[in-house]
Design a protein around this motif. Structure first.
Motif, PDB file in Angstrom:
ATOM      1  N   ASN A 110      20.111 -30.961   3.367  1.00 51.09           N
ATOM      2  CA  ASN A 110      19.947 -30.472   4.746  1.00 51.09           C
ATOM      3  C   ASN A 110      21.110 -30.935   5.618  1.00 51.09           C
ATOM      4  O   ASN A 110      21.721 -30.147   6.331  1.00 51.09           O
ATOM      5  CB  ASN A 110      18.653 -30.979   5.378  1.00 51.09           C
ATOM      6  N   LYS A 111      21.416 -32.232   5.501  1.00 54.29           N
ATOM      7  CA  LYS A 111      22.384 -32.832   6.411  1.00 54.29           C
ATOM      8  C   LYS A 111      23.827 -32.512   5.996  1.00 54.29           C
ATOM      9  O   LYS A 111      24.639 -32.080   6.805  1.00 54.29           O
ATOM     10  CB  LYS A 111      22.161 -34.353   6.390  1.00 54.29           C
ATOM     11  N   ILE A 112      24.115 -32.699   4.732  1.00 55.27           N
ATOM     12  CA  ILE A 112      25.518 -32.601   4.305  1.00 55.27           C
ATOM     13  C   ILE A 112      25.902 -31.144   4.004  1.00 55.27           C
ATOM     14  O   ILE A 112      26.984 -30.700   4.371  1.00 55.27           O
ATOM     15  CB  ILE A 112      25.793 -33.526   3.106  1.00 55.27           C
ATOM     16  N   LEU A 113      25.018 -30.423   3.333  1.00 52.91           N
ATOM     17  CA  LEU A 113      25.358 -29.017   3.025  1.00 52.91           C
ATOM     18  C   LEU A 113      24.964 -28.089   4.182  1.00 52.91           C
ATOM     19  O   LEU A 113      25.374 -26.928   4.217  1.00 52.91           O
ATOM     20  CB  LEU A 113      24.635 -28.550   1.755  1.00 52.91           C
ATOM     21  N   GLY A 114      24.120 -28.583   5.083  1.00 48.18           N
ATOM     22  CA  GLY A 114      23.647 -27.712   6.161  1.00 48.18           C
ATOM     23  C   GLY A 114      22.767 -26.599   5.616  1.00 48.18           C
ATOM     24  O   GLY A 114      22.704 -25.496   6.154  1.00 48.18           O
ATOM     25  N   TRP A 115      22.075 -26.912   4.539  1.00 50.47           N
ATOM     26  CA  TRP A 115      21.224 -25.911   3.872  1.00 50.47           C
ATOM     27  C   TRP A 115      19.777 -26.360   3.907  1.00 50.47           C
ATOM     28  O   TRP A 115      19.492 -27.549   3.784  1.00 50.47           O
ATOM     29  CB  TRP A 115      21.671 -25.761   2.406  1.00 50.47           C
ATOM     30  N   GLU A 116      18.869 -25.411   4.085  1.00 47.91           N
ATOM     31  CA  GLU A 116      17.462 -25.743   3.857  1.00 47.91           C
ATOM     32  C   GLU A 116      16.730 -24.514   3.331  1.00 47.91           C
ATOM     33  O   GLU A 116      17.131 -23.375   3.595  1.00 47.91           O
ATOM     34  CB  GLU A 116      16.783 -26.274   5.121  1.00 47.91           C
ATOM     35  N   ALA A 117      15.664 -24.772   2.573  1.00 47.40           N
ATOM     36  CA  ALA A 117      14.856 -23.668   2.062  1.00 47.40           C
ATOM     37  C   ALA A 117      14.114 -23.040   3.238  1.00 47.40           C
ATOM     38  O   ALA A 117      13.567 -23.743   4.075  1.00 47.40           O
ATOM     39  CB  ALA A 117      13.877 -24.189   1.019  1.00 47.40           C
ATOM     40  N   LYS A 118      14.120 -21.704   3.289  1.00 45.47           N
ATOM     41  CA  LYS A 118      13.515 -21.009   4.428  1.00 45.47           C
ATOM     42  C   LYS A 118      12.141 -20.411   4.084  1.00 45.47           C
ATOM     43  O   LYS A 118      11.310 -20.234   4.954  1.00 45.47           O
ATOM     44  CB  LYS A 118      14.425 -19.847   4.880  1.00 45.47           C
ATOM     45  N   SER A 119      11.942 -20.064   2.801  1.00 43.92           N
ATOM     46  CA  SER A 119      10.733 -19.307   2.442  1.00 43.92           C
ATOM     47  C   SER A 119       9.552 -20.220   2.171  1.00 43.92           C
ATOM     48  O   SER A 119       9.706 -21.292   1.581  1.00 43.92           O
ATOM     49  CB  SER A 119      10.988 -18.482   1.184  1.00 43.92           C
ATOM     50  N   SER A 120       8.389 -19.745   2.549  1.00 43.79           N
ATOM     51  CA  SER A 120       7.152 -20.465   2.233  1.00 43.79           C
ATOM     52  C   SER A 120       6.741 -20.130   0.798  1.00 43.79           C
ATOM     53  O   SER A 120       7.253 -19.185   0.183  1.00 43.79           O
ATOM     54  CB  SER A 120       6.052 -20.012   3.190  1.00 43.79           C
ATOM     55  N   LEU A 121       5.757 -20.905   0.306  1.00 47.01           N
ATOM     56  CA  LEU A 121       5.215 -20.615  -1.032  1.00 47.01           C
ATOM     57  C   LEU A 121       4.663 -19.189  -1.082  1.00 47.01           C
ATOM     58  O   LEU A 121       4.892 -18.459  -2.048  1.00 47.01           O
ATOM     59  CB  LEU A 121       4.122 -21.646  -1.360  1.00 47.01           C
ATOM     60  N   ASP A 122       3.956 -18.781  -0.033  1.00 51.35           N
ATOM     61  CA  ASP A 122       3.382 -17.427  -0.039  1.00 51.35           C
ATOM     62  C   ASP A 122       4.469 -16.346  -0.045  1.00 51.35           C
ATOM     63  O   ASP A 122       4.329 -15.320  -0.718  1.00 51.35           O
ATOM     64  CB  ASP A 122       2.463 -17.212   1.183  1.00 51.35           C
ATOM     65  N   GLN A 123       5.536 -16.577   0.708  1.00 53.01           N
ATOM     66  CA  GLN A 123       6.624 -15.571   0.695  1.00 53.01           C
ATOM     67  C   GLN A 123       7.249 -15.481  -0.686  1.00 53.01           C
ATOM     68  O   GLN A 123       7.537 -14.388  -1.191  1.00 53.01           O
ATOM     69  CB  GLN A 123       7.690 -15.943   1.726  1.00 53.01           C
ATOM     70  N   ALA A 124       7.454 -16.640  -1.313  1.00 50.14           N
ATOM     71  CA  ALA A 124       8.037 -16.644  -2.659  1.00 50.14           C
ATOM     72  C   ALA A 124       7.078 -15.961  -3.637  1.00 50.14           C
ATOM     73  O   ALA A 124       7.490 -15.163  -4.491  1.00 50.14           O
ATOM     74  CB  ALA A 124       8.345 -18.077  -3.091  1.00 50.14           C
ATOM     75  N   MET A 125       5.786 -16.268  -3.477  1.00 46.12           N
ATOM     76  CA  MET A 125       4.787 -15.676  -4.385  1.00 46.12           C
ATOM     77  C   MET A 125       4.720 -14.160  -4.195  1.00 46.12           C
ATOM     78  O   MET A 125       4.615 -13.406  -5.161  1.00 46.12           O
ATOM     79  CB  MET A 125       3.427 -16.326  -4.133  1.00 46.12           C
ATOM     80  N   LYS A 126       4.787 -13.734  -2.950  1.00 41.45           N
ATOM     81  CA  LYS A 126       4.738 -12.284  -2.674  1.00 41.45           C
ATOM     82  C   LYS A 126       5.898 -11.582  -3.381  1.00 41.45           C
ATOM     83  O   LYS A 126       5.732 -10.521  -3.983  1.00 41.45           O
ATOM     84  CB  LYS A 126       4.805 -12.078  -1.145  1.00 41.45           C
ATOM     85  N   SER A 127       7.084 -12.197  -3.333  1.00 38.96           N
ATOM     86  CA  SER A 127       8.238 -11.562  -3.976  1.00 38.96           C
ATOM     87  C   SER A 127       8.060 -11.530  -5.500  1.00 38.96           C
ATOM     88  O   SER A 127       8.424 -10.548  -6.157  1.00 38.96           O
ATOM     89  CB  SER A 127       9.541 -12.275  -3.585  1.00 38.96           C
ATOM     90  N   ALA A 128       7.470 -12.600  -6.047  1.00 38.74           N
ATOM     91  CA  ALA A 128       7.226 -12.631  -7.501  1.00 38.74           C
ATOM     92  C   ALA A 128       6.217 -11.557  -7.887  1.00 38.74           C
ATOM     93  O   ALA A 128       6.356 -10.875  -8.912  1.00 38.74           O
ATOM     94  CB  ALA A 128       6.702 -14.017  -7.907  1.00 38.74           C
ATOM     95  N   TRP A 129       5.203 -11.388  -7.039  1.00 42.62           N
ATOM     96  CA  TRP A 129       4.145 -10.417  -7.328  1.00 42.62           C
ATOM     97  C   TRP A 129       4.679  -8.977  -7.189  1.00 42.62           C
ATOM     98  O   TRP A 129       4.423  -8.114  -8.024  1.00 42.62           O
ATOM     99  CB  TRP A 129       2.953 -10.690  -6.408  1.00 42.62           C
ATOM    100  N   ASP A 130       5.463  -8.718  -6.136  1.00 44.61           N
ATOM    101  CA  ASP A 130       6.062  -7.383  -5.962  1.00 44.61           C
ATOM    102  C   ASP A 130       6.907  -7.022  -7.181  1.00 44.61           C
ATOM    103  O   ASP A 130       6.867  -5.907  -7.694  1.00 44.61           O
ATOM    104  CB  ASP A 130       6.954  -7.347  -4.713  1.00 44.61           C
ATOM    105  N   TRP A 131       7.701  -7.995  -7.628  1.00 40.11           N
ATOM    106  CA  TRP A 131       8.586  -7.771  -8.783  1.00 40.11           C
ATOM    107  C   TRP A 131       7.773  -7.491 -10.042  1.00 40.11           C
ATOM    108  O   TRP A 131       8.052  -6.549 -10.783  1.00 40.11           O
ATOM    109  CB  TRP A 131       9.477  -9.006  -8.952  1.00 40.11           C
ATOM    110  N   GLU A 132       6.764  -8.291 -10.277  1.00 43.16           N
ATOM    111  CA  GLU A 132       5.943  -8.110 -11.483  1.00 43.16           C
ATOM    112  C   GLU A 132       5.324  -6.717 -11.499  1.00 43.16           C
ATOM    113  O   GLU A 132       5.321  -6.022 -12.518  1.00 43.16           O
ATOM    114  CB  GLU A 132       4.833  -9.176 -11.514  1.00 43.16           C
ATOM    115  N   GLN A 133       4.816  -6.285 -10.329  1.00 39.57           N
ATOM    116  CA  GLN A 133       4.190  -4.965 -10.276  1.00 39.57           C
ATOM    117  C   GLN A 133       5.217  -3.864 -10.503  1.00 39.57           C
ATOM    118  O   GLN A 133       4.952  -2.878 -11.162  1.00 39.57           O
ATOM    119  CB  GLN A 133       3.512  -4.770  -8.919  1.00 39.57           C
ATOM    120  N   LYS A 134       6.423  -4.090  -9.967  1.00 39.28           N
ATOM    121  CA  LYS A 134       7.451  -3.061 -10.123  1.00 39.28           C
ATOM    122  C   LYS A 134       7.835  -2.904 -11.599  1.00 39.28           C
ATOM    123  O   LYS A 134       7.928  -1.788 -12.110  1.00 39.28           O
ATOM    124  CB  LYS A 134       8.693  -3.437  -9.306  1.00 39.28           C
TER     125      LYS A 134
END
Ligand code: UD1
Length: 338
Positions: free
Chosen positions: A311-335
């Motif tokens: 977070n501090k040195i790279l200025g990076w942080e994870a933005k997605s919640s577990l549900d958002q990540a899960m939704k993307s996994a589920w959309d992909w699986e169905q596709k």
């Protein structure tokens, strides 16, 4: 600027190629397609509007690696994903894992150290910490003896890079220690494509959801955790991919303070297996068929990241919640099943 991505047709690799191209980099992919498909190039092109250059090379063939770097002498950065990653298989075939994951790393480093100013990102894993004694896990937690040849290749891989950086000041390297990647690109153009029965939790859940598997076995319900199931730090693969771009840019722009650095890449949140199942049920509206069975050998109880350093040195942080990540996994699986 030209960036080499080895294993760029794989799960994390392909998402990273998308983020690199979206940031304006010219990408060349090397992949041997042992656990991936050339069709992934279509997905990358659909998202970014550009088809990356692809060379089908097995990096164990040293002459081919040498020849590649001769032909692409303008490569300035390398992100090295290409590796075998099935823990169980690594126990059965240790030499395959040591050859696949370490000889390839050595051949690439031999080429990079013969050149000027090279930036190198290595795919490492939180598996190097084993069962850490303190949560969340910071980068200075001790590396513990690996449970599997796969885990050992990540530890030895890091050591190979550390030793190489000590004597090659022109080489700038970062190891990213991933926690548990999951999900897919929100476009559903690329995602995870496990071959055979998935060993990892999220693809097993989504395959059960579409009816490809009857039932999920939850490995262990008697762990010393609030609900008795193991805790992990599940990170959306797009967040993880973005961490590679910022880490690479730190090196390319000469902002690094050491020529070897290491960062955890996770969300900082721990989720139990039952919480992951609940997330799936929320985003899919389905009830998941599961039962609690015996513990799986080699599983640790809990692992989640302290992400302050990234977070501090790279200025990076994870933005997605577990549900958002899960939704993307589920959309992909169905596709991919339709
Ligand atoms: C595993 C590897 C790790 C590797 C990572 C790559 C082991 C011991 N560790 O991590 O070294 O870096 O994959 O993605 O294999 N679970 C179930 N039922 C299932 C599958 C999993 O209950 O069918 C549980 C596991 O017990 C664990 C959690 O889900 O608690 C996550 O498992 P998994 O997705 O396999 O990841 P890790 O074991 O954390």
């Amino acid at each position: 600027m030209k960036i080499l991505v080895t294993g760029g047709l794989g799960f994390i690799g392909s998402h990273t190629v998308v983020e690199l191209q979206n940031s304006g980099y010219e990408v060349v992919i090397i992949d041997n397609c042992s656990n991936s498909s050339e069709n992934v190039l279509d997905g990358i092109a659909a998202i970014t509007g550009r088809r990356p250059v692809f060379e089908k090379i097995d990096l164990r063939e040293k002459e081919k690696v040498q020849d590649f770097f001769k032909r692409h002498s303008d490569v300035q950065g390398t992100i090295h994903f290409a590796a075998s990653k099935a823990v169980g298989e690594s126990v059965e075939k240790p030499l395959l894992y040591y050859e696949n994951n370490l000889s390839t790393l050595i051949y690439i480093l031999q080429e990079l150290t013969a050149k000027k100013a090279q930036s190198f990102i290595f795919s490492s894993s939180c598996t190097v910490y084993g069962q850490a004694s303190k949560m969340p896990i910071t980068e200075d937690a001790p590396v513990q003896k690996a449970e599997s040849p796969y885990g050992n290749t990540k530890q030895i891989g890091e050591e190979i890079i550390i030793d190489t950086c000590k004597v090659n000041q022109e080489l700038q390297a970062i190891s990213l220690r991933y926690f548990n990647p999951m999900g897919a690109h929100p476009s559903s153009e690329i995602g995870e494509l496990p071959i055979g029965v998935p060993q990892n939790l999220v693809p097993f859940i989504t395959q059960t959801g579409v009816g490809l598997r009857d039932q999920l076995s939850v490995f262990g319900g008697d762990y010393p955790t609030p609900d008795g199931t193991c805790i992990r730090d599940y990170i959306h693969v797009v967040d993880l991919a973005k961490a590679h771009v910022v880490a690479l840019e730190r090196l390319l722009e000469g902002k690094n303070t050491e020529n070897y650095e290491v960062y955890n890449v996770g969300t900082g949140e721990g989720s139990s297996v039952l919480e992951v199942i609940s997330s799936f049920e929320r985003v899919s509206g389905l009830k998941l068929n599961y039962s609690i069975v015996d513990r799986r050998a080699g599983d640790i109880i809990s692992a989640f990241a302290d992400t302050k350093k990234a977070n501090k040195i790279l200025g990076w942080e994870a933005k997605s919640s577990l549900d958002q990540a899960m939704k993307s996994a589920w959309d992909w699986e169905q596709k991919i099943r339709n």
